[in-house]
Design an enzyme around this catalytic site. Structure first.
Site, PDB file in Angstrom:
ATOM      1  N   HIS A   1       0.835  -1.201   0.000  1.00  0.00           N
ATOM      2  CA  HIS A   1       0.000   0.000   0.000  1.00  0.00           C
ATOM      3  C   HIS A   1       0.868   1.249   0.000  1.00  0.00           C
ATOM      4  CE1 HIS A   1      -4.020  -1.798   1.596  1.00  0.00           C
ATOM      5  NE2 HIS A   1      -3.544  -2.452   0.562  1.00  0.00           N
TER       6      HIS A   1
ATOM      7  N   TYR B   1      -8.775   5.199   7.898  1.00  0.00           N
ATOM      8  CA  TYR B   1      -8.894   5.559   9.307  1.00  0.00           C
ATOM      9  C   TYR B   1      -9.958   6.647   9.366  1.00  0.00           C
ATOM     10  CZ  TYR B   1      -4.361   3.299  10.303  1.00  0.00           C
ATOM     11  OH  TYR B   1      -3.337   2.392  10.447  1.00  0.00           O
TER      12      TYR B   1
ATOM     13  N   PRO C   1      -2.850   0.499  18.989  1.00  0.00           N
ATOM     14  CA  PRO C   1      -2.650   0.024  17.615  1.00  0.00           C
ATOM     15  C   PRO C   1      -2.889   1.054  16.506  1.00  0.00           C
ATOM     16  CG  PRO C   1      -4.666  -0.891  18.537  1.00  0.00           C
ATOM     17  CD  PRO C   1      -3.991  -0.155  19.638  1.00  0.00           C
TER      18      PRO C   1
ATOM     19  N   LYS D   1       2.099   0.073  15.007  1.00  0.00           N
ATOM     20  CA  LYS D   1       3.531  -0.007  15.292  1.00  0.00           C
ATOM     21  C   LYS D   1       3.990  -1.167  16.188  1.00  0.00           C
ATOM     22  CE  LYS D   1       4.785   3.561  12.953  1.00  0.00           C
ATOM     23  NZ  LYS D   1       5.461   3.346  11.686  1.00  0.00           N
TER      24      LYS D   1
ATOM     25  N   TYR E   1       4.585   6.935   9.575  1.00  0.00           N
ATOM     26  CA  TYR E   1       3.772   5.738   9.346  1.00  0.00           C
ATOM     27  C   TYR E   1       4.579   4.653   8.620  1.00  0.00           C
ATOM     28  CZ  TYR E   1      -0.487   3.025   8.590  1.00  0.00           C
ATOM     29  OH  TYR E   1      -1.448   2.028   8.622  1.00  0.00           O
TER      30      TYR E   1
HETATM   31  P1  RFL Z   1       3.998 -11.507  21.759  1.00  0.00           P
HETATM   32  O1  RFL Z   1       3.523 -11.592  20.342  1.00  0.00           O
HETATM   33  O2  RFL Z   1       2.990 -11.250  22.795  1.00  0.00           O
HETATM   34  O3  RFL Z   1       4.762 -12.867  22.055  1.00  0.00           O
HETATM   35  C1  RFL Z   1       5.161 -13.227  23.346  1.00  0.00           C
HETATM   36  C2  RFL Z   1       5.144 -14.733  23.447  1.00  0.00           C
HETATM   37  O4  RFL Z   1       5.697 -15.116  24.711  1.00  0.00           O
HETATM   38  C3  RFL Z   1       4.940 -16.210  25.208  1.00  0.00           C
HETATM   39  N1  RFL Z   1       5.157 -16.277  26.665  1.00  0.00           N
HETATM   40  C4  RFL Z   1       5.896 -17.240  27.274  1.00  0.00           C
HETATM   41  N2  RFL Z   1       6.535 -18.318  26.795  1.00  0.00           N
HETATM   42  C5  RFL Z   1       7.194 -19.115  27.697  1.00  0.00           C
HETATM   43  N3  RFL Z   1       7.216 -18.873  29.035  1.00  0.00           N
HETATM   44  C6  RFL Z   1       6.584 -17.797  29.555  1.00  0.00           C
HETATM   45  N4  RFL Z   1       6.619 -17.561  30.863  1.00  0.00           N
HETATM   46  C7  RFL Z   1       5.881 -16.921  28.660  1.00  0.00           C
HETATM   47  N5  RFL Z   1       5.151 -15.799  28.822  1.00  0.00           N
HETATM   48  C8  RFL Z   1       4.736 -15.428  27.609  1.00  0.00           C
HETATM   49  C9  RFL Z   1       3.524 -15.884  24.780  1.00  0.00           C
HETATM   50  O5  RFL Z   1       2.696 -17.035  24.768  1.00  0.00           O
HETATM   51  C10 RFL Z   1       3.738 -15.287  23.400  1.00  0.00           C
HETATM   52  O6  RFL Z   1       3.658 -16.270  22.372  1.00  0.00           O
HETATM   53  O7  RFL Z   1       5.118 -10.399  21.921  1.00  0.00           O
HETATM   54  P2  RFL Z   1       6.212  -9.779  20.897  1.00  0.00           P
HETATM   55  O8  RFL Z   1       7.005 -10.861  20.223  1.00  0.00           O
HETATM   56  O9  RFL Z   1       6.904  -8.740  21.638  1.00  0.00           O
HETATM   57  O10 RFL Z   1       5.346  -9.141  19.708  1.00  0.00           O
HETATM   58  C11 RFL Z   1       4.560  -8.003  19.934  1.00  0.00           C
HETATM   59  C12 RFL Z   1       3.330  -8.008  19.025  1.00  0.00           C
HETATM   60  O11 RFL Z   1       2.662  -9.252  19.127  1.00  0.00           O
HETATM   61  C13 RFL Z   1       2.388  -6.874  19.432  1.00  0.00           C
HETATM   62  O12 RFL Z   1       3.092  -5.654  19.619  1.00  0.00           O
HETATM   63  C14 RFL Z   1       1.302  -6.564  18.425  1.00  0.00           C
HETATM   64  O13 RFL Z   1       0.594  -7.671  17.967  1.00  0.00           O
HETATM   65  C15 RFL Z   1       0.371  -5.567  19.111  1.00  0.00           C
HETATM   66  N6  RFL Z   1      -0.966  -5.621  18.578  1.00  0.00           N
HETATM   67  C16 RFL Z   1      -1.205  -4.944  17.447  1.00  0.00           C
HETATM   68  N7  RFL Z   1      -0.205  -4.206  16.905  1.00  0.00           N
HETATM   69  C17 RFL Z   1      -0.410  -3.551  15.774  1.00  0.00           C
HETATM   70  O14 RFL Z   1       0.517  -2.920  15.285  1.00  0.00           O
HETATM   71  N8  RFL Z   1      -1.662  -3.588  15.171  1.00  0.00           N
HETATM   72  C18 RFL Z   1      -2.706  -4.333  15.679  1.00  0.00           C
HETATM   73  O15 RFL Z   1      -3.786  -4.388  15.117  1.00  0.00           O
HETATM   74  C19 RFL Z   1      -2.498  -5.038  16.861  1.00  0.00           C
HETATM   75  N9  RFL Z   1      -3.481  -5.798  17.401  1.00  0.00           N
HETATM   76  C20 RFL Z   1      -1.974  -6.371  19.199  1.00  0.00           C
HETATM   77  C21 RFL Z   1      -3.227  -6.451  18.581  1.00  0.00           C
HETATM   78  C22 RFL Z   1      -1.763  -7.028  20.413  1.00  0.00           C
HETATM   79  C23 RFL Z   1      -2.764  -7.754  21.039  1.00  0.00           C
HETATM   80  N10 RFL Z   1      -2.511  -8.315  22.340  1.00  0.00           N
HETATM   81  C24 RFL Z   1      -1.170  -8.522  22.768  1.00  0.00           C
HETATM   82  C25 RFL Z   1      -3.454  -8.348  23.358  1.00  0.00           C
HETATM   83  C26 RFL Z   1      -4.241  -7.239  19.138  1.00  0.00           C
HETATM   84  C27 RFL Z   1      -4.015  -7.895  20.366  1.00  0.00           C
HETATM   85  C28 RFL Z   1      -5.144  -8.731  20.922  1.00  0.00           C
HETATM   86  C1  PHB Z   2      -4.870  -4.364  11.042  1.00  0.00           C
HETATM   87  O1  PHB Z   2      -4.999  -4.622   9.828  1.00  0.00           O
HETATM   88  O2  PHB Z   2      -5.083  -5.220  11.919  1.00  0.00           O
HETATM   89  C2  PHB Z   2      -4.463  -3.004  11.462  1.00  0.00           C
HETATM   90  C3  PHB Z   2      -4.162  -2.059  10.506  1.00  0.00           C
HETATM   91  C4  PHB Z   2      -3.786  -0.788  10.899  1.00  0.00           C
HETATM   92  C5  PHB Z   2      -3.724  -0.469  12.238  1.00  0.00           C
HETATM   93  C6  PHB Z   2      -4.006  -1.421  13.193  1.00  0.00           C
HETATM   94  C7  PHB Z   2      -4.389  -2.705  12.807  1.00  0.00           C
HETATM   95  O3  PHB Z   2      -3.374   0.779  12.603  1.00  0.00           O
END
Ligand code: RFL
Ligand code: PHB
Length: 401
Positions: free
Chosen positions: A75, A201, A292, A296, A384
């Site tokens: 994009h 957005y 989110p 980032k 961004y």
């Molecule tokens: P993660 O992905 O949470 O991975 C951490 C892993 O550690 C494991 N763990 C353990 N394993 C062994 N022993 C233990 N004691 C442990 N404790 C924990 C967990 O099971 C897990 O598999 O962290 P990491 O690698 O730092 O990555 C970060 C990203 O996942 C996160 O920043 C993003 O996904 C945030 N986020 C979003 N970011 C966006 O940019 N756009 C989004 O739309 C978006 N949606 C989200 C999200 C995060 C969410 N969470 C964490 C609630 C939606 C959700 C639901």
């Molecule tokens: C998504 O596609 O999940 C998404 C895209 C943009 C955002 C957050 C989440 O800022």
């Protein structure tokens, strides 16, 4: 209890842990990844979807970008909409960058698949319960899996274990900065062709909505809801109706379809510092969380892991510890820049339930600013898309064996 030794013990098979493991394995550094959940669970967890150009560059550098290159949607802009008025922010025109839409769980599937193929150690269902002696040259951790209890000693421990992990609590005198927003995102995944070519957005007087996607036939959409919201109050038809109202603009219609997943994501910001104590390092969500809106979280987790990977490779292969010593300071500086941007995007686009008329007018001024000022739109676009992968990162491939 079984015991073994490795060079780097990594807690967590999220984006941070897996990319760090890849970098180290490619450089011939022994490492094990311990993940408390099952492989099926990790690969099915729907989260982020926007990859900055540096993240794409990093996945390419470690050799797992084949599917991303064919299936990822490139994009070159986003739409910002304020009460039905849509404005295009063209990355191509303003900053010459682009982002790629590719689900976080697809990134994880690619990294896990490649790791398993190489037979690099990755243990699912392994919950780390204790981290000890991080101030010594041989820190230790203990984990439990289906075969019982195990002890691992390593030169370094990387806690890539997310917000609820145990790594953070093992750093003494840590300072944590927190901010909770009074709203959450109700997110859906739907079998519906996206009605838009780029993300929308949308601010409206009913609240924020985001139109995103995962593929030409799968849409991902979000609604701002109060943080006290109960998901059971929303029927699928109500969700579609609210999305249509908030995303409405002349001649535009949201494409509906079967909703396959509904979830609630609280909006919060966290920064914990320092990200290192002795031989224990934090990376990703274990040290920081961003709302989110700026897309980032995933990108920041990959940046930390890259920075840590480069530092550990220089320390172990080049006997140069200087790079690793600067890890926490470099990350924290980057994290605050991203906090600033994520907070800006969040405040720009969301309905502030408790704002007075003065604050609403300020928000409108910011919305007008990014719509009519090229300089303000350029600043948004630059932050961004992020910067491309830098030379420091690229140079580590010389250590790959
Ligand atoms: P993660 O992905 O949470 O991975 C951490 C892993 O550690 C494991 N763990 C353990 N394993 C062994 N022993 C233990 N004691 C442990 N404790 C924990 C967990 O099971 C897990 O598999 O962290 P990491 O690698 O730092 O990555 C970060 C990203 O996942 C996160 O920043 C993003 O996904 C945030 N986020 C979003 N970011 C966006 O940019 N756009 C989004 O739309 C978006 N949606 C989200 C999200 C995060 C969410 N969470 C964490 C609630 C939606 C959700 C639901
Ligand atoms: C998504 O596609 O999940 C998404 C895209 C943009 C955002 C957050 C989440 O800022």
């Amino acid at each position: 209890m079984s015991q073994y030794d490795t060079q780097v013990a990594i807690i967590g098979a999220g984006p941070a842990g897996l990319i760090l493991g890849h970098l180290l394995s490619l450089a011939g550094i022994d490492n094990v990844i311990l993940e408390s959940r099952t492989r099926d669970y990790v690969e099915a967890r729907v989260r982020a979807g926007v990859l900055e150009q540096a993240s794409v560059g990093l996945l390419d550098l470690v050799g797992v970008a084949d599917r991303l290159k064919t299936e990822g949607l490139v994009h070159e802009g986003i739409y910002l909409q304020f009460n039905q008025q849509r404005h295009h922010i063209s990355f191509g025109e303003l900053v010459e960058g682009a982002v790629t839409i590719y689900g976080q769980q697809e990134v994880l599937k690619d990294l896990i698949g490649d790791r398993v193929r190489h037979e690099w150690p990755l243990i699912f269902g392994a919950e780390v319960q204790v981290i000890e002696d991080v101030g010594s040259a041989k820190p230790t951790l203990r984990y439990r899996d289906k075969d019982g209890d195990h002890e691992v000693t390593a030169s370094f421990i990387a806690a890539c274990d997310g917000t609820h992990g145990i790594g953070r609590s093992s750093i003494p005198s840590m300072r944590t900065y927190n901010h909770d927003y009074p709203y959450s995102w109700l997110g859906i995944l739907a079998d519906a062709a996206p009605a838009t070519d780029e993300l929308i957005y949308a601010y409206s007087d009913r609240g924020f909505a985001l139109y995103s996607m995962r593929s030409p036939s799968i849409s991902r959409l979000y609604l701002q809801v109060p943080s006290t919201e109960d998901l059971t109050h929303w029927s699928h038809s109500q969700i579609w109706e609210e999305l249509s109202l908030r995303l409405a603009s002349t001649g535009f219609e949201v494409t509906t379809g079967e909703i396959t997943e509904v979830g609630l994501t609280p909006m919060r910001s966290v920064v914990s510092t320092p990200m290192r104590h002795g031989h224990l390092f934090l990376a990703g969500d274990s040290a920081h969380v961003v709302p989110p809106t700026g897309a980032k979280g995933l990108n920041l987790a990959l940046q930390d892991a890259l920075d840590l990977g480069v530092g550990i490779i220089h320390a172990i292969k080049g006997r140069d510890y200087e790079d690793l010593d600067g890890y926490s300071d470099r990350c924290i500086a980057r994290v605050w820049q991203i906090q600033r941007f994520s907070n800006f995007m969040t405040s720009l686009m969301h309905l502030n339930y408790s704002a007075d008329e003065y604050q609403r007018q300020l928000q409108r001024a910011d919305q007008r600013g990014v719509s009519i000022s090229r300089a303000e739109a350029t600043s948004l676009a630059e932050r961004y898309v992020g910067r491309p992968l830098d030379d420091r990162a690229r140079s580590i491939s010389k250590w790959f064996v």
